[in-house]
Motif scaffolding. Structure first.
Motif, PDB file in Angstrom:
ATOM      1  N   PRO A  88       0.802  -1.133  -0.091  1.00 31.81           N
ATOM      2  CA  PRO A  88       0.027   0.029  -0.083  1.00 31.81           C
ATOM      3  C   PRO A  88       0.838   1.276  -0.140  1.00 31.81           C
ATOM      4  CG  PRO A  88       0.172  -0.801   2.184  1.00 31.81           C
ATOM      5  CD  PRO A  88       0.819  -1.816   1.086  1.00 31.81           C
ATOM      6  N   SER A  89       0.323   2.378  -0.268  1.00 34.92           N
ATOM      7  CA  SER A  89       0.988   3.648  -0.193  1.00 34.92           C
ATOM      8  C   SER A  89       0.117   4.808  -0.099  1.00 34.92           C
ATOM      9  CB  SER A  89       1.738   3.700  -1.589  1.00 34.92           C
ATOM     10  OG  SER A  89       0.949   3.958  -2.666  1.00 34.92           O
ATOM     11  N   ALA A  90       0.812   5.960   0.465  1.00 34.48           N
ATOM     12  CA  ALA A  90      -0.274   7.246   0.605  1.00 34.48           C
ATOM     13  C   ALA A  90       0.818   8.226   0.188  1.00 34.48           C
ATOM     14  CB  ALA A  90      -0.456   7.373   2.136  1.00 34.48           C
ATOM     15  N   THR A  91       0.527   8.954  -0.694  1.00 35.50           N
ATOM     16  CA  THR A  91       1.327  10.032  -1.503  1.00 35.50           C
ATOM     17  C   THR A  91       0.676  11.416  -1.239  1.00 35.50           C
ATOM     18  OG1 THR A  91       1.919   8.311  -2.922  1.00 35.50           O
ATOM     19  CG2 THR A  91       2.457  10.461  -3.548  1.00 35.50           C
ATOM     20  N   ALA A  92       1.332  12.708  -1.219  1.00 37.20           N
ATOM     21  CA  ALA A  92       0.786  13.757  -1.234  1.00 37.20           C
ATOM     22  C   ALA A  92       1.877  14.412  -2.360  1.00 37.20           C
ATOM     23  CB  ALA A  92       0.784  14.501   0.087  1.00 37.20           C
ATOM     24  N   SER A  93       1.232  15.339  -2.986  1.00 34.54           N
ATOM     25  CA  SER A  93       2.052  16.131  -4.240  1.00 34.54           C
ATOM     26  C   SER A  93       1.607  17.638  -4.170  1.00 34.54           C
ATOM     27  CB  SER A  93       2.217  15.566  -5.476  1.00 34.54           C
ATOM     28  OG  SER A  93       0.797  15.306  -5.999  1.00 34.54           O
ATOM     29  N   PHE A  94       2.449  18.401  -4.486  1.00 30.75           N
ATOM     30  CA  PHE A  94       2.164  19.865  -4.764  1.00 30.75           C
ATOM     31  C   PHE A  94       2.775  20.280  -5.911  1.00 30.75           C
ATOM     32  CE2 PHE A  94       2.540  24.153  -3.962  1.00 30.75           C
ATOM     33  CZ  PHE A  94       1.430  24.657  -3.408  1.00 30.75           C
ATOM     34  N   GLY A 105       6.906  23.282 -15.737  1.00 30.07           N
ATOM     35  CA  GLY A 105       6.047  22.971 -14.553  1.00 30.07           C
ATOM     36  C   GLY A 105       7.127  22.201 -13.510  1.00 30.07           C
ATOM     37  N   VAL A 106       6.808  22.396 -12.231  1.00 32.12           N
ATOM     38  CA  VAL A 106       7.415  21.806 -11.188  1.00 32.12           C
ATOM     39  C   VAL A 106       6.417  21.024 -10.004  1.00 32.12           C
ATOM     40  CG1 VAL A 106       9.490  22.083  -9.324  1.00 32.12           C
ATOM     41  CG2 VAL A 106       9.465  23.348 -11.642  1.00 32.12           C
ATOM     42  N   LEU A 107       6.724  19.927  -9.808  1.00 32.55           N
ATOM     43  CA  LEU A 107       5.967  19.414  -8.843  1.00 32.55           C
ATOM     44  C   LEU A 107       6.728  18.588  -7.897  1.00 32.55           C
ATOM     45  CD1 LEU A 107       2.796  17.166  -9.186  1.00 32.55           C
ATOM     46  CD2 LEU A 107       4.713  16.009  -8.261  1.00 32.55           C
ATOM     47  N   ALA A 108       6.583  18.538  -6.501  1.00 32.92           N
ATOM     48  CA  ALA A 108       7.094  17.858  -5.359  1.00 32.92           C
ATOM     49  C   ALA A 108       6.340  17.077  -4.635  1.00 32.92           C
ATOM     50  CB  ALA A 108       8.003  18.749  -4.483  1.00 32.92           C
ATOM     51  N   ALA A 109       6.602  15.818  -4.352  1.00 33.19           N
ATOM     52  CA  ALA A 109       5.730  14.656  -3.805  1.00 33.19           C
ATOM     53  C   ALA A 109       6.411  14.119  -2.654  1.00 33.19           C
ATOM     54  CB  ALA A 109       5.332  13.633  -4.815  1.00 33.19           C
ATOM     55  N   VAL A 110       5.508  13.414  -1.799  1.00 36.25           N
ATOM     56  CA  VAL A 110       6.274  12.640  -0.604  1.00 36.25           C
ATOM     57  C   VAL A 110       5.375  11.357  -0.401  1.00 36.25           C
ATOM     58  CG1 VAL A 110       5.250  13.913   1.188  1.00 36.25           C
ATOM     59  CG2 VAL A 110       7.133  12.410   1.623  1.00 36.25           C
ATOM     60  N   ALA A 111       5.851  10.391  -0.559  1.00 41.79           N
ATOM     61  CA  ALA A 111       5.011   9.108  -0.088  1.00 41.79           C
ATOM     62  C   ALA A 111       5.447   8.152   0.797  1.00 41.79           C
ATOM     63  CB  ALA A 111       4.976   8.231  -1.488  1.00 41.79           C
ATOM     64  N   TYR A 112       4.751   7.688   1.396  1.00 38.94           N
ATOM     65  CA  TYR A 112       4.978   6.465   2.608  1.00 38.94           C
ATOM     66  C   TYR A 112       4.527   5.092   2.125  1.00 38.94           C
ATOM     67  CZ  TYR A 112       5.005   3.440   6.626  1.00 38.94           C
ATOM     68  OH  TYR A 112       5.105   2.566   7.558  1.00 38.94           O
ATOM     69  N   SER A 126      10.679  10.643  -1.620  1.00 39.87           N
ATOM     70  CA  SER A 126      10.578  12.077  -2.011  1.00 39.87           C
ATOM     71  C   SER A 126      10.998  12.140  -3.632  1.00 39.87           C
ATOM     72  CB  SER A 126      11.607  12.829  -1.500  1.00 39.87           C
ATOM     73  OG  SER A 126      11.540  12.737   0.068  1.00 39.87           O
ATOM     74  N   THR A 127      10.096  12.880  -4.155  1.00 35.47           N
ATOM     75  CA  THR A 127      10.033  12.963  -5.792  1.00 35.47           C
ATOM     76  C   THR A 127      10.028  14.395  -6.235  1.00 35.47           C
ATOM     77  OG1 THR A 127       8.997  10.803  -5.989  1.00 35.47           O
ATOM     78  CG2 THR A 127       8.761  12.420  -7.910  1.00 35.47           C
ATOM     79  N   LEU A 128      10.861  14.619  -7.221  1.00 37.62           N
ATOM     80  CA  LEU A 128      10.932  16.284  -8.003  1.00 37.62           C
ATOM     81  C   LEU A 128      10.428  15.782  -9.270  1.00 37.62           C
ATOM     82  CD1 LEU A 128      11.043  18.982  -7.548  1.00 37.62           C
ATOM     83  CD2 LEU A 128      13.502  18.679  -8.450  1.00 37.62           C
ATOM     84  N   ALA A 129       9.435  16.234  -9.933  1.00 41.05           N
ATOM     85  CA  ALA A 129       9.072  16.201 -11.361  1.00 41.05           C
ATOM     86  C   ALA A 129       9.173  17.648 -12.097  1.00 41.05           C
ATOM     87  CB  ALA A 129       7.655  15.452 -11.299  1.00 41.05           C
ATOM     88  N   ILE A 130       9.448  17.330 -13.218  1.00 42.91           N
ATOM     89  CA  ILE A 130       9.523  18.710 -14.110  1.00 42.91           C
ATOM     90  C   ILE A 130       8.601  18.403 -15.334  1.00 42.91           C
ATOM     91  CG2 ILE A 130      10.891  20.068 -15.490  1.00 42.91           C
ATOM     92  CD1 ILE A 130      11.698  20.254 -12.322  1.00 42.91           C
TER      93      ILE A 130
END
Length: 239
Positions: A88-94, A105-112, A126-130
């Motif tokens: 399972p996973s829980a993720t929040a991105s902004f 565009g730039v997006l940052a995310a953290v997941a457990y 931890s994720t950084l997306a462009i």
């Protein structure tokens, strides 16, 4: 899967959050490509995935529910079956910078991600997306670093995708991903693995069907590289 109740609960959590309906015309490029970089949710909805990874010689799949809040914050919960385990996973991105309003565009995310359905120990990623809009299409790349809570094991991932509409209801593109254990414990005897494939997507109302066909490879702990065919289908629904 036993964790379906976990995903269903996430639907209930976001259903009353006052989310604006997704623009149906934008779903073709805004919805995440299976196994591709993290992107913002196109609205309130979810996706189910199923397929086969030939190099690992196993079925792959997953179930995800997610919602876009305040036009920038995405919350997601899901279950993935990959490299021999169900997690399972829980993720929040902004969305830091919106690609629809700026050149990049730039997006940052953290997941457990717990180790399993009943094991709380896991890792934080931890994720950084462009991303960049190219005409009506969207190209995205991301890098991810994950480590367990005591930092004893860690891994990394890089992914890229591009999706381009060809009609009002269809789109084509591609996806690639590589993962490396970075010296940590290995899964199924693999030091690293990668995949690549062509993407075809169709939309009917609130539903999208995405197909990925290509190949995957694993670098084996004992040496050598194993290759195999990759095939995936993903059915999503968005409001």
């Amino acid at each position: 899967m036993k964790q379906l109740s976990f995903v269903a609960a996430s639907y209930a959590l976001v259903a009353g959050a006052g989310i604006a309906a997704a623009d149906p015309g934008a779903l073709l490029v805004r919805e995440q490509v299976p196994a591709g970089p993290i992107t913002a949710a196109p609205g309130l909805g979810g996706e189910i995935q199923a397929g086969w990874g030939g190099a690992h010689a196993e079925a792959i799949g997953g179930l995800t529910a997610e919602a876009l809040l305040f036009e920038r914050l995405t919350i997601a919960a899901g279950v993935q079956y990959d490299v021999g385990s169900t997690r399972p996973s829980a993720t929040a991105s902004f969305v830091i910078v919106d690609a629809n309003a700026h050149p990049i565009g730039v997006l940052a995310a953290v997941a457990y991600k717990p180790e399993g359905l009943t094991e709380p120990d896991g890792e934080i990623e931890s994720t950084l997306a462009i991303s960049r809009r190219i005409g009506a299409g969207l190209a995205t790349a991301s890098v991810t670093f994950g480590a367990d809570l005591d930092a004893a094991h860690h891994d990394g991932e890089a992914a890229a995708s591009a999706i381009e509409p060809v009609t009002q209801t269809t789109a084509v593109g591609g996806v690639a991903r590589v993962r490396d254990g970075l010296g940590s414990s290995t899964d199924l005897g693999a030091r690293w693995d990668s995949l690549f494939g062509a993407v075809a997507r169709g939309r009917l109302g609130t539903y999208t069907l995405t197909a990925v066909g290509g190949g995957e490879a694993i670098g084996q702990v004992m040496g050598g590289t194993k290759l195999g065919v990759l095939g995936m289908l993903a059915l999503g629904a968005w409001w």
